[in-house]
Scaffold this active site. Structure first.
Site, PDB file in Angstrom:
ATOM      1  N   GLY A   1       1.381  -1.498   0.201  1.00 30.66           N
ATOM      2  CA  GLY A   1       0.023   0.001  -0.088  1.00 30.66           C
ATOM      3  C   GLY A   1       0.873   1.525  -0.015  1.00 30.66           C
ATOM      4  O   GLY A   1       2.457   0.874   0.098  1.00 30.66           O
ATOM      5  N   SER A   2       0.282   2.104  -0.337  1.00 27.41           N
ATOM      6  CA  SER A   2       1.033   3.705  -0.067  1.00 27.41           C
ATOM      7  C   SER A   2       2.243   3.881   0.848  1.00 27.41           C
ATOM      8  O   SER A   2       3.049   4.292   0.566  1.00 27.41           O
ATOM      9  CB  SER A   2       0.021   4.270   0.326  1.00 27.41           C
TER      10      SER A   2
ATOM     11  N   GLU B   1       3.647   1.747   2.145  1.00 26.67           N
ATOM     12  CA  GLU B   1       4.939   0.215   1.824  1.00 26.67           C
ATOM     13  C   GLU B   1       5.559   1.019   1.007  1.00 26.67           C
ATOM     14  O   GLU B   1       7.571   0.324   0.483  1.00 26.67           O
ATOM     15  CB  GLU B   1       4.455  -0.228   1.671  1.00 26.67           C
TER      16      GLU B   1
ATOM     17  N   GLU C   1      -3.835 -10.832   0.966  1.00 27.54           N
ATOM     18  CA  GLU C   1      -2.276 -10.394   1.722  1.00 27.54           C
ATOM     19  C   GLU C   1      -2.562 -12.214   2.153  1.00 27.54           C
ATOM     20  O   GLU C   1      -1.974 -12.448   2.454  1.00 27.54           O
ATOM     21  CB  GLU C   1      -3.064  -9.513   2.652  1.00 27.54           C
TER      22      GLU C   1
ATOM     23  N   HIS D   1       0.686  -4.443   4.747  1.00 29.88           N
ATOM     24  CA  HIS D   1       0.557  -3.344   4.638  1.00 29.88           C
ATOM     25  C   HIS D   1      -0.667  -2.345   5.528  1.00 29.88           C
ATOM     26  O   HIS D   1      -1.799  -3.384   5.934  1.00 29.88           O
ATOM     27  CB  HIS D   1      -0.616  -3.092   3.610  1.00 29.88           C
TER      28      HIS D   1
ATOM     29  N   HIS E   1      -7.919 -32.729  17.677  1.00 26.71           N
ATOM     30  CA  HIS E   1      -8.667 -31.511  17.295  1.00 26.71           C
ATOM     31  C   HIS E   1     -10.521 -32.322  17.888  1.00 26.71           C
ATOM     32  O   HIS E   1     -10.598 -31.505  18.600  1.00 26.71           O
ATOM     33  CB  HIS E   1      -8.649 -32.194  15.924  1.00 26.71           C
TER      34      HIS E   1
ATOM     35  N   GLY F   1      -5.076 -25.749   9.710  1.00 24.64           N
ATOM     36  CA  GLY F   1      -6.172 -26.448   9.101  1.00 24.64           C
ATOM     37  C   GLY F   1      -7.164 -25.082   8.614  1.00 24.64           C
ATOM     38  O   GLY F   1      -8.200 -25.561   8.334  1.00 24.64           O
TER      39      GLY F   1
END
Length: 526
Positions: free
Chosen positions: A25-26, A28, A47, A70, A280, A400
């Protein structure tokens, strides 16, 4: 005087962190300015896919990888994928942009308020430097923490920091080395070897960390020397042992009572490179049978500390395997021949049984193929048909969380360009990381994606039956054609109708990414 950005780039270059996975984004952009020629920026369109690709790449290379996200929005989008990296103990170094320092307090747009707290408790370490000149040191700490803990770390950097003069002492970080040795001491070694040597019926439990650390073949030697059964730890994300070896009993069921039942009749359970245990389904019972002793060896101090039973030794499993092999004497032999693969089950009607698909993969692809699997409802079919005998053959979402499979396959293919890589992906899973197909196309990866389409969330349906909720809404996903989706991202795709057509397609080596869609019958994980 060099800038913070220049010192940081040089540090990353010296540490080999020159492949950067990101979606900028800006905030970065100032970090990405003037990247040295040897750097490679791998763009992901979401992402979650970025972190999944970096996770696969880091696991396949065994080295830390830099991820560029970002601010709060990008970091938040990545958190679901980050859970898999945490459970796989993947050393990701996440660097996120922050608003300029004067704008953070007033909470200007794109500021990340209390940035380190956002990523906790997922990451092993998180920070935002108190001043610009501390950025290179803080980034070095993020890298070293990721290496030492084998867990993702997070650093938030205000974007006005990058152009600041780094200061007289900044270059001291460039040559830093941080290492750890974890070999059992004399008394620890004696007690461990005595316990193993005295066991009449030992059982070996191996975790994904064994494959991660390159100990696959060493584990086979130890198992053959001990001569007893070998299990893979429950919730397996990497295969630590050949799955058709005569001593291999499979993956432990992820419930307390069935795990305890598997250990009946054994006086010692030696767990290497795994937590004790990642259950689990809640199936209560005794943790261990009466008279059974458990010893866990792991580098993960947190896993050792939180285990509810047994003894733990925080040490390098590789060093322990070497120690035991020397103490136990000459080479052992496997107890019998490798188990044959049964004939695949077939399905009624036009759909293929998943076992037919996996048999085709096994027969048509090279023996060193690396598989990234995210088709949870076909788990039992997978293990019935596959014959995996080499390290790094199997990757699975460690926590998972869906969305690892497609991006993870892209990352593994990038890390190992000379090895065949196949993503085995269910239609329910594919949508979580579908944008990774675009990156595969842009990178021209020779990646094969086998898309199993059964029109439902199969594992969820199975769990609904277990929990007494067979009529839960939201389990069907009709109307998806992944061949058209893949082509839209620039990936060649085709739908196959039968086993022979599938085998013919798989027998041809790809020169770029391809997606093969197969309609399959609904099966259950076990």
């Amino acid at each position: 005087m060099p800038s913070v950005r220049r010192i940081t780039h040089e540090f990353l270059e010296r540490r080999g962190l020159t492949t950067v996975f990101g979606n900028p984004g800006s905030n970065e952009l100032p970090f990405l300015a003037d990247l040295p020629d040897g750097f490679r920026y791998v763009l992901g369109l979401h992402e979650g896919a970025v972190v999944g690709m970096a996770d696969g790449y880091a696991q396949a290379t065994g080295r830390p990888v830099l991820v560029n996200l970002h601010a709060a929005s990008g970091s938040g989008n990545a958190m679901g994928a980050l859970t898999n990296a945490v459970a796989a103990r993947t050393p990701l170094v996440v660097v996120a942009g922050q608003q300029v320092r004067p704008a953070i307090g007033p909470e200007a747009n794109l500021s990340n308020v209390d940035a380190p707290s956002l990523m906790k408790p997922l990451v092993g370490w998180a920070a935002e430097p108190a001043c610009a000149q501390d950025v290179p040191r803080a980034l070095a700490q993020a890298v070293f923490e990721a290496e030492l803990q084998r867990r993702p770390t997070y650093l938030s950097v205000p974007y006005d920091d990058w152009a600041v003069d780094a200061g007289d002492n900044a270059s001291a970080v460039l040559d830093r080395q941080v290492q750890r040795a974890a070999v059992p001491g004399g008394e620890q070694a004696r007690l461990l070897t005595e316990a193993v040597a005295a066991a009449r019926r030992p059982v070996l439990v191996l975790g994904g960390d064994i494959d991660t650390a390159g100990l696959f073949d060493d584990a086979v030697r130890l198992a053959e020397r001990l001569g007893g059964p070998v299990w893979a730890a429950p919730s397996l994300f990497r295969l630590p042992f050949p799955n058709r070896h005569p001593q291999f009993r499979g993956v432990l069921p992820a419930g307390i009572e069935p795990v305890s039942r598997a250990f009946e009749g054994h006086d010692l359970v030696l767990v290497l490179g795994a937590p004790v245990f990642r259950y689990h389904e809640y199936l209560p019972g005794r943790y261990l049978p009466e008279g059974t002793r458990l010893i866990q060896v792991t580098e993960d101090a947190s896993a050792a500390a939180r285990a509810p039973m047994g003894e733990a030794l925080v040490a390098d499993p590789g060093a322990v395997i070497d120690l035991l092999l020397k103490a136990l004497g000459g080479p052992g032999t496997p107890t019998g021949e490798y188990r044959p693969v049964p004939a695949p089950l077939t399905a009624e009607g036009p759909r293929l049984h998943p076992e037919e698909v996996f048999a085709a993969l096994r027969d048509e692809l090279p023996g060193d193929t690396a598989y990234v699997v995210e088709s949870t409802s076909t788990n039992s079919s997978w293990w019935r048909q596959m014959d995996l005998r080499r390290p790094g053959s199997y990757y699975f979402p460690a926590a998972g969380g869906l969305g690892f499979g497609l991006p993870g396959a892209v990352g593994v293919a990038m890390a190992q360009p000379d090895r065949p890589v196949v993503g085995v992906i269910g239609d329910g899973s594919a949508n979580y990381g579908i944008t990774a197909l675009w990156t595969a196309a842009q990178q021209r990866l020779p990646l094969t994606v086998v898309l199993l389409r059964n029109g439902t969330y199969g594992a969820l349906r199975w769990f609904g039956d277990l929990l007494g909720v067979p009529d839960a809404p939201g389990t069907d996903i009709p109307g998806l054609d992944f061949t058209r989706i893949a082509e839209g991202y620039g990936v060649a795709a085709q739908h196959v109708d039968g086993v022979e057509e599938l085998r013919a397609v798989l027998s041809r080596s790809p020169d770029g990414p391809r997606l093969v869609q197969v309609d399959t019958a609904l099966t259950t994980p076990s």
